[in-house]
Scaffold this motif. Structure first.
Motif, mmCIF file in Angstrom:
data_model
loop_
_atom_site.group_PDB
_atom_site.id
_atom_site.type_symbol
_atom_site.label_atom_id
_atom_site.label_comp_id
_atom_site.label_asym_id
_atom_site.label_seq_id
_atom_site.Cartn_x
_atom_site.Cartn_y
_atom_site.Cartn_z
ATOM 1 N N ARG A 292 0.811 -1.220 0.000
ATOM 2 C CA ARG A 292 0.000 0.000 0.000
ATOM 3 C C ARG A 292 0.843 1.270 0.000
ATOM 4 O O ARG A 292 0.422 2.301 -0.502
ATOM 5 C CB ARG A 292 -0.916 0.001 1.229
ATOM 6 C CG ARG A 292 -1.957 -1.104 1.170
ATOM 7 C CD ARG A 292 -2.402 -1.541 2.557
ATOM 8 N NE ARG A 292 -3.044 -0.483 3.314
ATOM 9 C CZ ARG A 292 -4.313 -0.140 3.190
ATOM 10 N NH1 ARG A 292 -5.068 -0.768 2.311
ATOM 11 N NH2 ARG A 292 -4.831 0.810 3.922
ATOM 12 N N ILE A 293 2.030 1.200 0.590
ATOM 13 C CA ILE A 293 2.844 2.406 0.743
ATOM 14 C C ILE A 293 4.224 2.177 0.134
ATOM 15 O O ILE A 293 4.955 1.269 0.552
ATOM 16 C CB ILE A 293 2.984 2.792 2.229
ATOM 17 C CG1 ILE A 293 1.597 3.059 2.828
ATOM 18 C CG2 ILE A 293 3.894 4.010 2.379
ATOM 19 C CD1 ILE A 293 1.612 3.374 4.321
ATOM 20 N N ALA A 294 4.570 3.002 -0.861
ATOM 21 C CA ALA A 294 5.905 2.960 -1.469
ATOM 22 C C ALA A 294 6.762 4.060 -0.853
ATOM 23 O O ALA A 294 6.261 5.146 -0.540
ATOM 24 C CB ALA A 294 5.807 3.144 -2.974
ATOM 25 N N ILE A 295 8.024 3.776 -0.678
ATOM 26 C CA ILE A 295 8.964 4.736 -0.100
ATOM 27 C C ILE A 295 10.162 4.829 -1.041
ATOM 28 O O ILE A 295 10.925 3.868 -1.175
ATOM 29 C CB ILE A 295 9.413 4.289 1.305
ATOM 30 C CG1 ILE A 295 8.199 4.093 2.225
ATOM 31 C CG2 ILE A 295 10.383 5.306 1.893
ATOM 32 C CD1 ILE A 295 8.539 3.491 3.589
ATOM 33 N N VAL A 296 10.287 5.955 -1.703
ATOM 34 C CA VAL A 296 11.362 6.130 -2.687
ATOM 35 C C VAL A 296 11.992 7.506 -2.470
ATOM 36 O O VAL A 296 11.386 8.524 -2.807
ATOM 37 C CB VAL A 296 10.820 6.036 -4.134
ATOM 38 C CG1 VAL A 296 11.981 6.114 -5.131
ATOM 39 C CG2 VAL A 296 10.026 4.759 -4.347
ATOM 40 N N PRO A 297 13.179 7.569 -1.897
ATOM 41 C CA PRO A 297 13.774 8.882 -1.648
ATOM 42 C C PRO A 297 14.261 9.549 -2.936
ATOM 43 O O PRO A 297 14.380 8.907 -3.985
ATOM 44 C CB PRO A 297 14.949 8.565 -0.724
ATOM 45 C CG PRO A 297 15.290 7.137 -0.991
ATOM 46 C CD PRO A 297 14.006 6.465 -1.407
ATOM 47 N N THR A 298 14.565 10.840 -2.831
ATOM 48 C CA THR A 298 15.050 11.583 -3.993
ATOM 49 C C THR A 298 16.386 11.018 -4.466
ATOM 50 O O THR A 298 16.647 10.945 -5.666
ATOM 51 C CB THR A 298 15.200 13.077 -3.631
ATOM 52 O OG1 THR A 298 13.985 13.523 -3.020
ATOM 53 C CG2 THR A 298 15.479 13.912 -4.856
ATOM 54 N N GLY A 299 17.233 10.646 -3.519
ATOM 55 C CA GLY A 299 18.462 9.922 -3.837
ATOM 56 C C GLY A 299 18.399 8.588 -3.119
ATOM 57 O O GLY A 299 18.151 8.538 -1.914
ATOM 58 N N LEU A 300 18.615 7.503 -3.842
ATOM 59 C CA LEU A 300 18.359 6.173 -3.262
ATOM 60 C C LEU A 300 19.494 5.658 -2.380
ATOM 61 O O LEU A 300 19.283 4.761 -1.565
ATOM 62 C CB LEU A 300 18.095 5.166 -4.385
ATOM 63 C CG LEU A 300 16.903 5.484 -5.297
ATOM 64 C CD1 LEU A 300 16.753 4.404 -6.363
ATOM 65 C CD2 LEU A 300 15.623 5.612 -4.498
ATOM 66 N N CYS A 301 20.692 6.194 -2.552
ATOM 67 C CA CYS A 301 21.840 5.713 -1.777
ATOM 68 C C CYS A 301 22.325 6.794 -0.810
ATOM 69 O O CYS A 301 22.196 7.993 -1.074
ATOM 70 C CB CYS A 301 22.989 5.322 -2.709
ATOM 71 S SG CYS A 301 22.600 3.979 -3.838
ATOM 72 N N TYR A 302 22.918 6.348 0.268
ATOM 73 C CA TYR A 302 23.494 7.254 1.275
ATOM 74 C C TYR A 302 24.597 8.094 0.624
ATOM 75 O O TYR A 302 25.586 7.547 0.126
ATOM 76 C CB TYR A 302 24.055 6.411 2.411
ATOM 77 C CG TYR A 302 24.842 7.148 3.452
ATOM 78 C CD1 TYR A 302 24.315 8.253 4.112
ATOM 79 C CD2 TYR A 302 26.122 6.720 3.799
ATOM 80 C CE1 TYR A 302 25.049 8.915 5.092
ATOM 81 C CE2 TYR A 302 26.855 7.367 4.782
ATOM 82 C CZ TYR A 302 26.316 8.468 5.415
ATOM 83 O OH TYR A 302 27.040 9.123 6.375
ATOM 84 N N PRO A 303 24.446 9.420 0.656
ATOM 85 C CA PRO A 303 25.426 10.254 -0.046
ATOM 86 C C PRO A 303 26.625 10.650 0.795
ATOM 87 O O PRO A 303 27.559 11.260 0.284
ATOM 88 C CB PRO A 303 24.597 11.500 -0.411
ATOM 89 C CG PRO A 303 23.573 11.595 0.681
ATOM 90 C CD PRO A 303 23.282 10.188 1.113
ATOM 91 N N GLY A 304 26.587 10.314 2.114
ATOM 92 C CA GLY A 304 27.678 10.715 2.991
ATOM 93 C C GLY A 304 27.359 12.003 3.726
ATOM 94 O O GLY A 304 26.271 12.576 3.596
ATOM 95 N N THR A 305 28.319 12.436 4.521
ATOM 96 C CA THR A 305 28.106 13.637 5.323
ATOM 97 C C THR A 305 29.290 14.583 5.155
ATOM 98 O O THR A 305 30.380 14.173 4.733
ATOM 99 C CB THR A 305 27.979 13.306 6.821
ATOM 100 O OG1 THR A 305 29.169 12.616 7.240
ATOM 101 C CG2 THR A 305 26.777 12.429 7.101
ATOM 102 N N VAL A 306 29.050 15.834 5.498
ATOM 103 C CA VAL A 306 30.122 16.811 5.588
ATOM 104 C C VAL A 306 29.875 17.637 6.849
ATOM 105 O O VAL A 306 28.770 18.131 7.059
ATOM 106 C CB VAL A 306 30.214 17.686 4.315
ATOM 107 C CG1 VAL A 306 28.951 18.505 4.087
ATOM 108 C CG2 VAL A 306 31.435 18.589 4.380
ATOM 109 N N LYS A 307 30.873 17.687 7.705
ATOM 110 C CA LYS A 307 30.771 18.411 8.969
ATOM 111 C C LYS A 307 29.526 17.997 9.761
ATOM 112 O O LYS A 307 28.802 18.829 10.310
ATOM 113 C CB LYS A 307 30.765 19.916 8.734
ATOM 114 C CG LYS A 307 32.078 20.435 8.176
ATOM 115 C CD LYS A 307 32.050 21.927 7.970
ATOM 116 C CE LYS A 307 33.384 22.402 7.400
ATOM 117 N NZ LYS A 307 33.382 23.814 7.006
ATOM 118 N N GLY A 308 29.216 16.717 9.749
ATOM 119 C CA GLY A 308 28.117 16.190 10.544
ATOM 120 C C GLY A 308 26.745 16.302 9.902
ATOM 121 O O GLY A 308 25.764 15.818 10.456
ATOM 122 N N SER A 309 26.665 16.925 8.739
ATOM 123 C CA SER A 309 25.366 17.041 8.063
ATOM 124 C C SER A 309 25.345 16.142 6.831
ATOM 125 O O SER A 309 26.353 16.020 6.125
ATOM 126 C CB SER A 309 25.117 18.482 7.617
ATOM 127 O OG SER A 309 25.024 19.323 8.741
#
Ligand code: SF4
Length: 218
Positions: free
Chosen positions: A93-110
């Motif tokens: 019933r519910i699909a979940i598809v993020p704008t970017g599918l893979c973890y892009p990493g962080t910079v300065k904790g964000s």
């Protein structure tokens, strides 16, 4: 929007075609050189889904578990929706598809932005393969930018405040990150006005139609 030439979902065997599409997504390495880890697309989709949730991109914890919204942001999102985890993860019933599918990493904790190659590559194909989607929740600025383009406001607050303008197809929401608690306090109209409408709309979308059939999922 960019698309793949071998992407068609064949009406003669839609389940097999959907499974093939998910396998191609899972095997994607298009932006691997720009990711901090080997690609691990994190999404849930099925051809019977009626609600689509589009967020930003997996964070580290989601990347490690492979379960979308499996973090404090997901807890607050489920609270907004008035859903249990079981209801939220019902992929039929519910699909979940993020704008970017893979973890892009962080910079300065964000968290870094979703990879720009991803949504134009996969969203049109996945969206076309889920013809029963009746409502898409656009969570955060990246999802709103991709789906609303010039229709969105100058700021996320403006876009969310104008939520009625995007119905019945889209409902823009702020990101339910613990970092956004300040935004929620500064904008009490969101909880008073938008959340009741969100629950009502989602309830209607999920209550109607036949969602039977075996789901495919990643
Ligand atoms: S982020 Fe998207 S485009 Fe990049 S490897 Fe993952 S699935 Fe492919």
């Amino acid at each position: 929007m960019r698309s793949s030439s071998s992407s068609s979902i064949t009406p003669a065997d839609p389940d097999s075609a959907f499974a093939d599409l998910l396998a191609r997504v899972q095997a994607c390495t298009v932006c691997a050189a720009n990711l901090p880890h080997p690609p691990r697309p994190v999404l849930r989709a099925s051809p019977t889904a009626r609600l689509l949730i589009v967020g930003q991109a997996p964070g580290r914890r989601v990347h490690e578990t492979g379960i979308p919204w499996n973090d404090p942001s997901g807890d607050l999102l489920r609270q907004w929706l008035g859903m249990t985890r079981e209801q939220f993860y019902d992929v039929s019933r519910i699909a979940i598809v993020p704008t970017g599918l893979c973890y892009p990493g962080t910079v300065k904790g964000s968290d870094l932005a979703p990879r720009p190659e991803c949504a134009p590559l996969w969203h049109p194909l996945l969206r076309a393969a889920m013809p029963d989607i009746r409502l898409t929740l656009l969570i955060g600025a990246y999802a709103q930018a991709y789906y609303l383009g010039k229709r969105r406001g100058r700021t996320l607050t403006e876009t969310v405040r104008a939520w009625r303008d995007f119905l019945p197809d889209y409902l823009p929401l702020p990101h339910p990150s613990p970092r956004n608690r300040g935004w929620l306090k500064q904008n009490p109209w969101f909880e008073a006005e938008v959340l009741p409408a969100l629950r009502e709309r989602v309830g209607t979308v999920l209550a109607t139609g036949d969602n039977g059939g075996a789901p495919n999922q990643i």
